[in-house]
Motif scaffolding. Structure first.
Motif, PDB file in Angstrom:
ATOM      1  N   ALA A  86       0.840  -1.200   0.000  1.00  0.00           N
ATOM      2  CA  ALA A  86       0.000   0.000   0.000  1.00  0.00           C
ATOM      3  C   ALA A  86       0.880   1.257   0.000  1.00  0.00           C
ATOM      4  CB  ALA A  86      -0.916  -0.010   1.223  1.00  0.00           C
ATOM      5  N   SER A  87       1.965   1.221   0.773  1.00  0.00           N
ATOM      6  CA  SER A  87       2.904   2.360   0.788  1.00  0.00           C
ATOM      7  C   SER A  87       3.609   2.494  -0.557  1.00  0.00           C
ATOM      8  CB  SER A  87       3.954   2.170   1.894  1.00  0.00           C
ATOM      9  OG  SER A  87       3.334   1.979   3.126  1.00  0.00           O
ATOM     10  N   TRP A  88       3.964   1.341  -1.153  1.00  0.00           N
ATOM     11  CA  TRP A  88       4.642   1.354  -2.448  1.00  0.00           C
ATOM     12  C   TRP A  88       3.728   1.953  -3.525  1.00  0.00           C
ATOM     13  CZ3 TRP A  88       9.113   1.729  -4.387  1.00  0.00           C
ATOM     14  CH2 TRP A  88       9.399   1.340  -5.692  1.00  0.00           C
ATOM     15  N   ALA A  89       2.420   1.626  -3.420  1.00  0.00           N
ATOM     16  CA  ALA A  89       1.459   2.162  -4.381  1.00  0.00           C
ATOM     17  C   ALA A  89       1.385   3.687  -4.260  1.00  0.00           C
ATOM     18  CB  ALA A  89       0.083   1.547  -4.141  1.00  0.00           C
ATOM     19  N   LEU A  90       1.462   4.193  -3.038  1.00  0.00           N
ATOM     20  CA  LEU A  90       1.462   5.657  -2.835  1.00  0.00           C
ATOM     21  C   LEU A  90       2.716   6.275  -3.442  1.00  0.00           C
ATOM     22  CD1 LEU A  90       0.223   5.956   0.878  1.00  0.00           C
ATOM     23  CD2 LEU A  90      -0.942   6.837  -1.143  1.00  0.00           C
ATOM     24  N   TYR A  91       3.851   5.580  -3.277  1.00  0.00           N
ATOM     25  CA  TYR A  91       5.109   6.076  -3.836  1.00  0.00           C
ATOM     26  C   TYR A  91       5.038   6.143  -5.365  1.00  0.00           C
ATOM     27  CZ  TYR A  91      10.090   6.346  -4.888  1.00  0.00           C
ATOM     28  OH  TYR A  91      11.315   6.728  -5.377  1.00  0.00           O
ATOM     29  N   GLN A  92       4.457   5.089  -5.949  1.00  0.00           N
ATOM     30  CA  GLN A  92       4.344   5.040  -7.420  1.00  0.00           C
ATOM     31  C   GLN A  92       3.347   6.072  -7.934  1.00  0.00           C
ATOM     32  OE1 GLN A  92       3.561   0.801  -7.894  1.00  0.00           O
ATOM     33  NE2 GLN A  92       5.527   0.610  -8.949  1.00  0.00           N
ATOM     34  N   ALA A  93       2.428   6.505  -7.041  1.00  0.00           N
ATOM     35  CA  ALA A  93       1.448   7.517  -7.441  1.00  0.00           C
ATOM     36  C   ALA A  93       1.981   8.930  -7.185  1.00  0.00           C
ATOM     37  CB  ALA A  93       0.137   7.298  -6.684  1.00  0.00           C
ATOM     38  N   ASN A  94       3.312   9.070  -7.126  1.00  0.00           N
ATOM     39  CA  ASN A  94       3.979  10.369  -6.932  1.00  0.00           C
ATOM     40  C   ASN A  94       3.651  11.021  -5.593  1.00  0.00           C
ATOM     41  OD1 ASN A  94       5.559  10.559  -9.209  1.00  0.00           O
ATOM     42  ND2 ASN A  94       3.844  11.318 -10.458  1.00  0.00           N
ATOM     43  N   MET A  95       3.520  10.194  -4.555  1.00  0.00           N
ATOM     44  CA  MET A  95       3.315  10.727  -3.200  1.00  0.00           C
ATOM     45  C   MET A  95       4.359  10.124  -2.263  1.00  0.00           C
ATOM     46  SD  MET A  95      -0.827  10.924  -2.820  1.00  0.00           S
ATOM     47  CE  MET A  95      -1.323   9.513  -3.765  1.00  0.00           C
ATOM     48  N   PRO A  96       5.663  10.424  -2.530  1.00  0.00           N
ATOM     49  CA  PRO A  96       6.729   9.770  -1.748  1.00  0.00           C
ATOM     50  C   PRO A  96       6.695  10.125  -0.263  1.00  0.00           C
ATOM     51  CG  PRO A  96       7.643  11.495  -3.154  1.00  0.00           C
ATOM     52  CD  PRO A  96       6.218  11.341  -3.550  1.00  0.00           C
ATOM     53  N   ALA A  99       3.894   8.230   1.334  1.00  0.00           N
ATOM     54  CA  ALA A  99       4.268   6.811   1.358  1.00  0.00           C
ATOM     55  C   ALA A  99       5.225   6.532   2.509  1.00  0.00           C
ATOM     56  CB  ALA A  99       4.920   6.434   0.030  1.00  0.00           C
ATOM     57  N   ALA A 100       6.196   7.436   2.703  1.00  0.00           N
ATOM     58  CA  ALA A 100       7.185   7.249   3.773  1.00  0.00           C
ATOM     59  C   ALA A 100       6.509   7.311   5.153  1.00  0.00           C
ATOM     60  CB  ALA A 100       8.271   8.324   3.669  1.00  0.00           C
ATOM     61  N   VAL A 101       5.608   8.283   5.341  1.00  0.00           N
ATOM     62  CA  VAL A 101       4.925   8.438   6.635  1.00  0.00           C
ATOM     63  C   VAL A 101       4.071   7.201   6.930  1.00  0.00           C
ATOM     64  CG1 VAL A 101       3.171   9.765   7.889  1.00  0.00           C
ATOM     65  CG2 VAL A 101       4.929  10.961   6.580  1.00  0.00           C
ATOM     66  N   VAL A 102       3.308   6.752   5.914  1.00  0.00           N
ATOM     67  CA  VAL A 102       2.430   5.585   6.097  1.00  0.00           C
ATOM     68  C   VAL A 102       3.268   4.348   6.424  1.00  0.00           C
ATOM     69  CG1 VAL A 102       0.870   3.996   4.884  1.00  0.00           C
ATOM     70  CG2 VAL A 102       0.544   6.458   4.683  1.00  0.00           C
ATOM     71  N   TRP A 103       4.377   4.166   5.673  1.00  0.00           N
ATOM     72  CA  TRP A 103       5.232   2.990   5.892  1.00  0.00           C
ATOM     73  C   TRP A 103       5.879   3.029   7.275  1.00  0.00           C
ATOM     74  CZ3 TRP A 103      10.796   1.774   5.220  1.00  0.00           C
ATOM     75  CH2 TRP A 103      11.015   0.395   5.119  1.00  0.00           C
ATOM     76  N   LEU A 104       6.348   4.217   7.693  1.00  0.00           N
ATOM     77  CA  LEU A 104       6.982   4.344   9.011  1.00  0.00           C
ATOM     78  C   LEU A 104       5.983   4.081  10.141  1.00  0.00           C
ATOM     79  CD1 LEU A 104       9.299   7.468   8.568  1.00  0.00           C
ATOM     80  CD2 LEU A 104      10.014   5.134   9.060  1.00  0.00           C
ATOM     81  N   ALA A 105       4.762   4.667  10.000  1.00  0.00           N
ATOM     82  CA  ALA A 105       3.778   4.583  11.089  1.00  0.00           C
ATOM     83  C   ALA A 105       3.085   3.223  11.160  1.00  0.00           C
ATOM     84  CB  ALA A 105       2.739   5.690  10.931  1.00  0.00           C
ATOM     85  N   SER A 106       2.960   2.536   9.996  1.00  0.00           N
ATOM     86  CA  SER A 106       2.182   1.289  10.009  1.00  0.00           C
ATOM     87  C   SER A 106       3.046   0.033   9.963  1.00  0.00           C
ATOM     88  CB  SER A 106       1.194   1.277   8.837  1.00  0.00           C
ATOM     89  OG  SER A 106       1.897   1.301   7.616  1.00  0.00           O
TER      90      SER A 106
END
Ligand SMILES: [Zn+2]
Length: 205
Positions: A86-96, A99-106
């Protein structure tokens, strides 16, 4: 904290009142003399319950991160995603940044908290005297507020409602494990009693 007379002092988290800590019987709870707030407790069963909760939390965390959260079927094509996916999908959608915040927090912070808790509890419960327990106990107390899996769960629920009108959504084993993980993670944090652990640490050194 200790004063010159070697009496242990503890500050209330609610009103900052400083008061003397006393040894509690099993199952006892110490409350602030000023505001009645929870100071610390001595749970029955010592470290066995928090250790069992931490092991269960670790197993659920591994399942939640291995199996898909959900599978989407759109026009005959299916796609599934995991927590990190899910975080990777955010990164690929140009929201790095997001994506980093979601990956760190979850993912990252909960993983650190779970492994630190297990390391500390196993070291103290089995008197292993593992290195770095003191430093980890300080850091894990600071990290606790940053494990925000419940916020991520809220995001999943919102997207489930939105996606259900656009595609066929199948819930995956990862999602069931993630829901159970939130309960176990919260219960584990509630039974992680730093005051008791510091006492054990002092007694073992
Ligand atoms: Zn108080």
């Amino acid at each position: 904290m200790q004063n010159s007379a070697n009496q242990e002092l503890i500050a209330c988290h609610e009103c900052d009142a400083l008061q003397q800590a006393t040894r509690l019987p099993p199952g006892g709870v110490a409350r602030c003399i000023c505001c009645g707030g929870h100071l610390y407790s001595n749970p029955k069963g010592g470290l066995d319950t928090p250790l069992a909760l931490s092991i269960s939390t670790l197993i659920l965390f591994l399942v939640a991160n291995t199996y898909p959260l959900m599978t989407l079927n759109v026009a005959g094509q299916s796609k599934d995603t995991t927590l990190s996916g899910a975080s990777w999908a955010l990164y690929q959608a140009n929201m790095p940044e997001l994506a980093a915040v979601v990956w760190l927090a979850s993912v990252v912070t909960p993983a650190l908290i779970i492994f630190c808790n297990l390391y500390i509890l196993a070291s103290l419960r089995f008197r292993l005297r593992l290195p770095g327990v003191r430093a980890l106990l300080v850091w894990v107390t600071r990290l606790q507020p940053w494990g925000m899996m419940d916020v991520f769960m809220l995001g999943i629920l919102v997207s489930l409602v939105k996606l259900s009108g656009m595609a066929e959504v199948k819930l995956g084993a990862g999602l069931y494990a993630f829901v159970a993980l939130i309960f176990f993670f919260t219960a584990s944090a509630a039974r992680f009693e730093p005051h008791l652990l510091w006492r054990r640490l002092k007694g073992s050194t």
